[in-house]
Design a protein around this motif. Structure first.
Motif, PDB file in Angstrom:
ATOM      1  N   TYR A   1       0.699  -1.021  -0.348  1.00  0.00           N
ATOM      2  CA  TYR A   1       0.283  -0.126   0.158  1.00  0.00           C
ATOM      3  C   TYR A   1       1.105   1.299   0.300  1.00  0.00           C
ATOM      4  O   TYR A   1       1.714   1.065   0.698  1.00  0.00           O
ATOM      5  N   THR A   2       0.502   2.350  -0.492  1.00  0.00           N
ATOM      6  CA  THR A   2       1.028   3.167  -0.590  1.00  0.00           C
ATOM      7  C   THR A   2      -0.149   4.970  -0.341  1.00  0.00           C
ATOM      8  O   THR A   2      -1.177   4.281  -0.817  1.00  0.00           O
ATOM      9  N   SER A   3       0.143   5.709  -0.405  1.00  0.00           N
ATOM     10  CA  SER A   3      -0.400   7.165  -0.366  1.00  0.00           C
ATOM     11  C   SER A   3      -0.856   7.485  -1.373  1.00  0.00           C
ATOM     12  O   SER A   3      -0.254   7.805  -2.560  1.00  0.00           O
ATOM     13  N   SER A   4      -2.082   7.988  -1.672  1.00  0.00           N
ATOM     14  CA  SER A   4      -2.071   8.948  -2.353  1.00  0.00           C
ATOM     15  C   SER A   4      -1.325   9.881  -3.331  1.00  0.00           C
ATOM     16  O   SER A   4      -0.972  10.798  -4.265  1.00  0.00           O
ATOM     17  N   TYR A   5      -0.041  10.611  -2.801  1.00  0.00           N
ATOM     18  CA  TYR A   5       0.675  11.703  -2.642  1.00  0.00           C
ATOM     19  C   TYR A   5       1.999  10.528  -2.386  1.00  0.00           C
ATOM     20  O   TYR A   5       3.168  11.791  -2.542  1.00  0.00           O
ATOM     21  N   SER A   6       2.503   9.965  -3.053  1.00  0.00           N
ATOM     22  CA  SER A   6       3.349   9.021  -2.656  1.00  0.00           C
ATOM     23  C   SER A   6       4.376   9.465  -3.242  1.00  0.00           C
ATOM     24  O   SER A   6       4.082   9.861  -5.225  1.00  0.00           O
ATOM     25  N   GLU A   7       5.622   9.471  -3.622  1.00  0.00           N
ATOM     26  CA  GLU A   7       6.818   9.778  -4.749  1.00  0.00           C
ATOM     27  C   GLU A   7       7.657   9.124  -3.619  1.00  0.00           C
ATOM     28  O   GLU A   7       8.560   8.738  -2.310  1.00  0.00           O
ATOM     29  N   PHE A   8       8.577   7.824  -4.725  1.00  0.00           N
ATOM     30  CA  PHE A   8       9.904   7.266  -4.257  1.00  0.00           C
ATOM     31  C   PHE A   8      10.907   7.827  -5.114  1.00  0.00           C
ATOM     32  O   PHE A   8      11.110   8.451  -5.835  1.00  0.00           O
ATOM     33  N   HIS A   9      12.328   7.306  -4.312  1.00  0.00           N
ATOM     34  CA  HIS A   9      13.647   8.329  -5.306  1.00  0.00           C
ATOM     35  C   HIS A   9      14.425   6.778  -5.102  1.00  0.00           C
ATOM     36  O   HIS A   9      15.784   6.787  -4.677  1.00  0.00           O
ATOM     37  N   PRO A  10      14.661   5.952  -5.935  1.00  0.00           N
ATOM     38  CA  PRO A  10      15.060   5.424  -6.545  1.00  0.00           C
ATOM     39  C   PRO A  10      16.126   5.158  -7.720  1.00  0.00           C
ATOM     40  O   PRO A  10      15.932   5.191  -8.718  1.00  0.00           O
TER      41      PRO A  10
ATOM     42  N   PRO B   1      15.431   8.311 -10.870  1.00  0.00           N
ATOM     43  CA  PRO B   1      15.858   8.917 -10.066  1.00  0.00           C
ATOM     44  C   PRO B   1      14.454   9.392  -9.020  1.00  0.00           C
ATOM     45  O   PRO B   1      14.155   9.834  -8.633  1.00  0.00           O
ATOM     46  N   ILE B   2      13.102   9.712 -10.011  1.00  0.00           N
ATOM     47  CA  ILE B   2      11.968  10.519  -9.191  1.00  0.00           C
ATOM     48  C   ILE B   2      10.735   9.158  -9.714  1.00  0.00           C
ATOM     49  O   ILE B   2      10.713   9.518 -10.793  1.00  0.00           O
ATOM     50  N   LEU B   3      10.187   8.384  -9.282  1.00  0.00           N
ATOM     51  CA  LEU B   3       9.303   7.873  -9.180  1.00  0.00           C
ATOM     52  C   LEU B   3       7.988   7.710  -7.939  1.00  0.00           C
ATOM     53  O   LEU B   3       7.949   7.102  -7.508  1.00  0.00           O
ATOM     54  N   ALA B   4       7.338   8.338  -9.586  1.00  0.00           N
ATOM     55  CA  ALA B   4       5.477   8.746  -8.782  1.00  0.00           C
ATOM     56  C   ALA B   4       4.601   7.145  -7.661  1.00  0.00           C
ATOM     57  O   ALA B   4       5.206   5.917  -8.814  1.00  0.00           O
ATOM     58  N   GLY B   5       4.136   6.885  -7.311  1.00  0.00           N
ATOM     59  CA  GLY B   5       3.522   6.068  -6.581  1.00  0.00           C
ATOM     60  C   GLY B   5       2.702   5.318  -7.025  1.00  0.00           C
ATOM     61  O   GLY B   5       1.969   4.047  -7.181  1.00  0.00           O
ATOM     62  N   SER B   6       1.808   6.435  -7.493  1.00  0.00           N
ATOM     63  CA  SER B   6       0.828   6.654  -8.158  1.00  0.00           C
ATOM     64  C   SER B   6       1.024   5.820 -10.005  1.00  0.00           C
ATOM     65  O   SER B   6       0.613   4.633 -10.973  1.00  0.00           O
ATOM     66  N   THR B   7       2.573   5.860 -11.023  1.00  0.00           N
ATOM     67  CA  THR B   7       3.181   4.836 -11.612  1.00  0.00           C
ATOM     68  C   THR B   7       2.946   3.456 -11.346  1.00  0.00           C
ATOM     69  O   THR B   7       2.381   2.131 -12.409  1.00  0.00           O
ATOM     70  N   LEU B   8       3.321   3.186  -9.908  1.00  0.00           N
ATOM     71  CA  LEU B   8       3.255   1.996  -8.942  1.00  0.00           C
ATOM     72  C   LEU B   8       1.840   1.264  -9.515  1.00  0.00           C
ATOM     73  O   LEU B   8       1.686  -0.045  -9.487  1.00  0.00           O
ATOM     74  N   LEU B   9       1.485   2.253  -8.986  1.00  0.00           N
ATOM     75  CA  LEU B   9       0.152   1.933  -8.614  1.00  0.00           C
ATOM     76  C   LEU B   9      -0.916   1.412 -10.023  1.00  0.00           C
ATOM     77  O   LEU B   9      -1.495  -0.177 -10.112  1.00  0.00           O
ATOM     78  N   GLU B  10      -0.403   1.923 -10.742  1.00  0.00           N
ATOM     79  CA  GLU B  10      -0.970   1.359 -12.687  1.00  0.00           C
ATOM     80  C   GLU B  10      -0.266   0.386 -12.654  1.00  0.00           C
ATOM     81  O   GLU B  10      -1.179  -0.304 -13.413  1.00  0.00           O
ATOM     82  N   ILE B  11       0.771  -0.277 -12.471  1.00  0.00           N
ATOM     83  CA  ILE B  11       1.747  -1.218 -12.937  1.00  0.00           C
ATOM     84  C   ILE B  11       0.979  -2.379 -12.397  1.00  0.00           C
ATOM     85  O   ILE B  11       1.413  -3.780 -12.744  1.00  0.00           O
ATOM     86  N   GLY B  12       0.392  -1.812 -11.022  1.00  0.00           N
ATOM     87  CA  GLY B  12      -0.482  -3.413 -10.516  1.00  0.00           C
ATOM     88  C   GLY B  12       0.650  -3.738  -9.388  1.00  0.00           C
ATOM     89  O   GLY B  12       0.412  -4.498  -8.268  1.00  0.00           O
ATOM     90  N   PHE B  13       1.776  -2.864  -9.024  1.00  0.00           N
ATOM     91  CA  PHE B  13       2.713  -2.189  -7.084  1.00  0.00           C
ATOM     92  C   PHE B  13       2.007  -2.685  -6.961  1.00  0.00           C
ATOM     93  O   PHE B  13       2.462  -3.598  -5.306  1.00  0.00           O
ATOM     94  N   PHE B  14       1.620  -1.416  -6.346  1.00  0.00           N
ATOM     95  CA  PHE B  14       0.852  -1.327  -4.952  1.00  0.00           C
ATOM     96  C   PHE B  14      -0.643  -2.165  -5.288  1.00  0.00           C
ATOM     97  O   PHE B  14      -0.714  -1.788  -6.761  1.00  0.00           O
TER      98      PHE B  14
END
Length: 553
Positions: A133-142, A220-233
């Motif tokens: 799970y993640t929040s609606s405005y999440s952001e990751f920096h991998p 370097p910047i990865l929005a949580g919404s992108t990960l939600l769209e591909i089914g990770f979250f």
């Protein structure tokens, strides 16, 4: 006989303990545990007094592992929820934690993770969760393994400082940051091979847990919404919901008028510990043999002879030798694990500690567990052990020597400072930061570097059963990932700390073993001493610069 009488004397108290566990067991039952993953672990323990004054610190790493193992062994736990932030500890610690999480999954315990920010380690941790799970405005920096290194030759030249580097191999590249404007082709090729190996290992782990093109997604910047769209979250939650609504399967309380049954009963870590103590309870306990885990973290330094205590962030000779000798004499200690996390340091200091490790290994089984980096002098120490264990992402090798010699006369000249040498004798200029080395002194340094390199090579050949020819592609300062070091027989296994403890227990065949983690103890006295050392730093500035002329591994 004495122990039997002691147990007999305490028997009434143990009867009380037995009934205590029976009476309070119902109050500690639950099936859902919440775990907050610390961003980092403390490398020392506070004394009770200092803890009272300054408050508790982040848990020591093995204490966190023990908590996870107790959760794993609890018969009532059905689900574990992890709150994960930006992880600042190394891949060595992370790999160990994830192995236990994998055991949760294999046992059928539901694992769930929440994060709203973090880096590559955070996402790797999440990939092991059955629910994410993640929040609606999440952001990751991998960021995948890469390197961007400063080179100081141009700056040093401008301020009048020269540094000569004497290295035993073209891949022993630390000195190049002072003497070059970019890596040598040999050093760069070795570094590229290391980073590719680390990157490949990480991407393989991601693919095993969630299949997609991670190499394209990890930016370097990865929005949580992108990960939600591909089914990770699997869904969107707020942090407060995740932490406070553990009894509901979807972490959401029912709305007013809505009927919704609870799926779980929450259990805290204190309750988990209660059941672990209950399981270990015996009316007549036997004395459990001990596996001692000695933490060796930081640069290897000679230190002072009168030092008695382990230092946080560095490995000093005298306190380490003293502990190794005490472990050798302690009949309750069955085996010793040296947990090494060191880039190396003084060749002389490394050899002194190595000799003491060999003495201990003649009487008791000594194992090396290399955590994040165990290179150069760190690997030198590991060679004194019976077996060497590591994980795939540990950086090791750098077998060779380097000597750095600063020359500050140009810098002094810019400041209007000169030195006049009186009664200098041949090779005395080796101990001075003022003026260039004589040809005789330079040749002496080269011979000294070769002498120490030969000692290092002989230690590796003797303990790892290599021929001198086989050292050609293992030495020279090359660094390797854990995978490559296993392929080259520099290590014995890619096991973690917990797996190593279990192997030792099976090998010794002594039933239940107690493990003791030996780390620096931070006391009120230590705090005052550290402040005093800080205030004296300016007095030793030039001395610190000149210390670079010592031989380093």
């Amino acid at each position: 006989m004495v122990r039997f009488l002691f147990n007999l004397l305490l028997f009434p108290l143990r009867i009380f303990g037995f009934f205590y566990y029976q009476i309070f067991t119902p109050f500690h039952k639950g099936d859902h545990v919440f775990v907050e993953v610390p961003s980092q672990f403390s490398e020392s323990k506070k004394t009770a007094i200092l803890e009272l004054i300054s408050g508790k610190e982040t848990a020591v790493y093995p204490s966190f592992l023990k908590d996870l193992l107790e959760i794993l062994e609890n018969p009532y736990v059905k689900k574990v929820s992890f709150s994960i932030g930006k992880i600042e500890f190394g891949y060595g610690e992370l790999e160990e934690i994830l192995k236990i999480v994998q055991r949760f999954n294999e046992k059928g315990i539901q694992t769930s993770g929440f994060a709203f920010t973090g880096d590559l380690k955070t996402l790797l941790f999440l990939s092991y969760m059955k629910e994410r799970y993640t929040s609606s405005y999440s952001e990751f920096h991998p960021i995948l393994p890469s390197s961007e290194v400063f080179f100081f030759k141009g700056l040093l030249k401008k301020i009048g400082i020269e540094v000569e580097s004497f290295a035993s191999g073209k891949q022993k590249s630390f000195g190049e940051i002072f003497t070059r404007e970019k890596f040598s082709p040999e050093a760069k090729a070795n570094l590229e091979e290391l980073l590719r190996s680390l990157k490949k290992n990480l991407l393989n782990q991601f693919h095993q847990n969630f299949s997609c093109d991670w190499e394209k997604i990890l930016t370097p910047i990865l929005a949580g919404s992108t990960l939600l769209e591909i089914g990770f979250f699997h869904g969107i939650l707020e942090e407060e919901e995740f932490q406070e609504n553990l009894e509901y399967a979807d972490y959401k309380k029912p709305k007013k008028g809505e009927k919704k049954e609870k799926s779980y009963t929450s259990m805290n870590l204190s309750s988990v510990n209660f059941f672990a103590q209950k399981k270990r309870f015996r009316f007549f306990p036997k004395k459990s043999p001990t596996i001692a885990i000695l933490s060796l973290h930081g640069e290897i330094l000679e230190g002072k002879k009168e030092e008695k205590e382990l230092k946080e962030g560095s490995i000093h000779v005298q306190p380490v030798i003293q502990i190794l000798r005490e472990l050798r004499k302690d009949s309750s200690v069955e085996a010793v694990i040296l947990e090494i996390d060191s880039p190396g340091g003084s060749a002389f200091a490394s050899s002194l500690i190595y000799q003491e490790i060999k003495k201990l290994n003649q009487e008791k089984k000594v194992y090396a567990y290399m955590r994040n980096i165990s290179a150069s002098g760190g690997y030198f120490l590991a060679c004194g052990c019976e077996k060497i264990y590591t994980h795939p992402l540990c950086i090791t090798g750098s077998i060779g020597t380097i000597i750095l010699k600063p020359e500050l006369s140009g810098f002094y000249k810019k400041l209007g400072i000169t030195k006049d040498r009186v009664e200098f004798y041949p090779k005395r200029d080796l101990l001075s930061e003022y003026g260039k080395l004589s040809k005789e002194s330079r040749n002496f340094l080269i011979k000294e570097m070769d002498r120490v390199k030969t000692i290092f090579y002989n230690v590796v050949c003797e303990n790892r059963k290599f021929s001198s020819k086989e050292m050609d592609f293992r030495g020279g300062g090359k660094v390797f990932s854990g995978d490559k070091s296993l392929e080259l027989n520099l290590v014995d296994s890619l096991d973690g700390l917990i797996s190593l403890l279990e192997k030792i227990q099976n090998d010794l065949k002594k039933g239940e073993l107690r493990w003791e983690y030996i780390v620096p103890v931070f006391s009120f006295k230590s705090m005052l001493k550290n402040w005093t050392n800080f205030t004296r730093f300016h007095e030793n500035f030039l001395q610190t610069l000149s210390q670079y002329s010592s031989t380093e591994l």
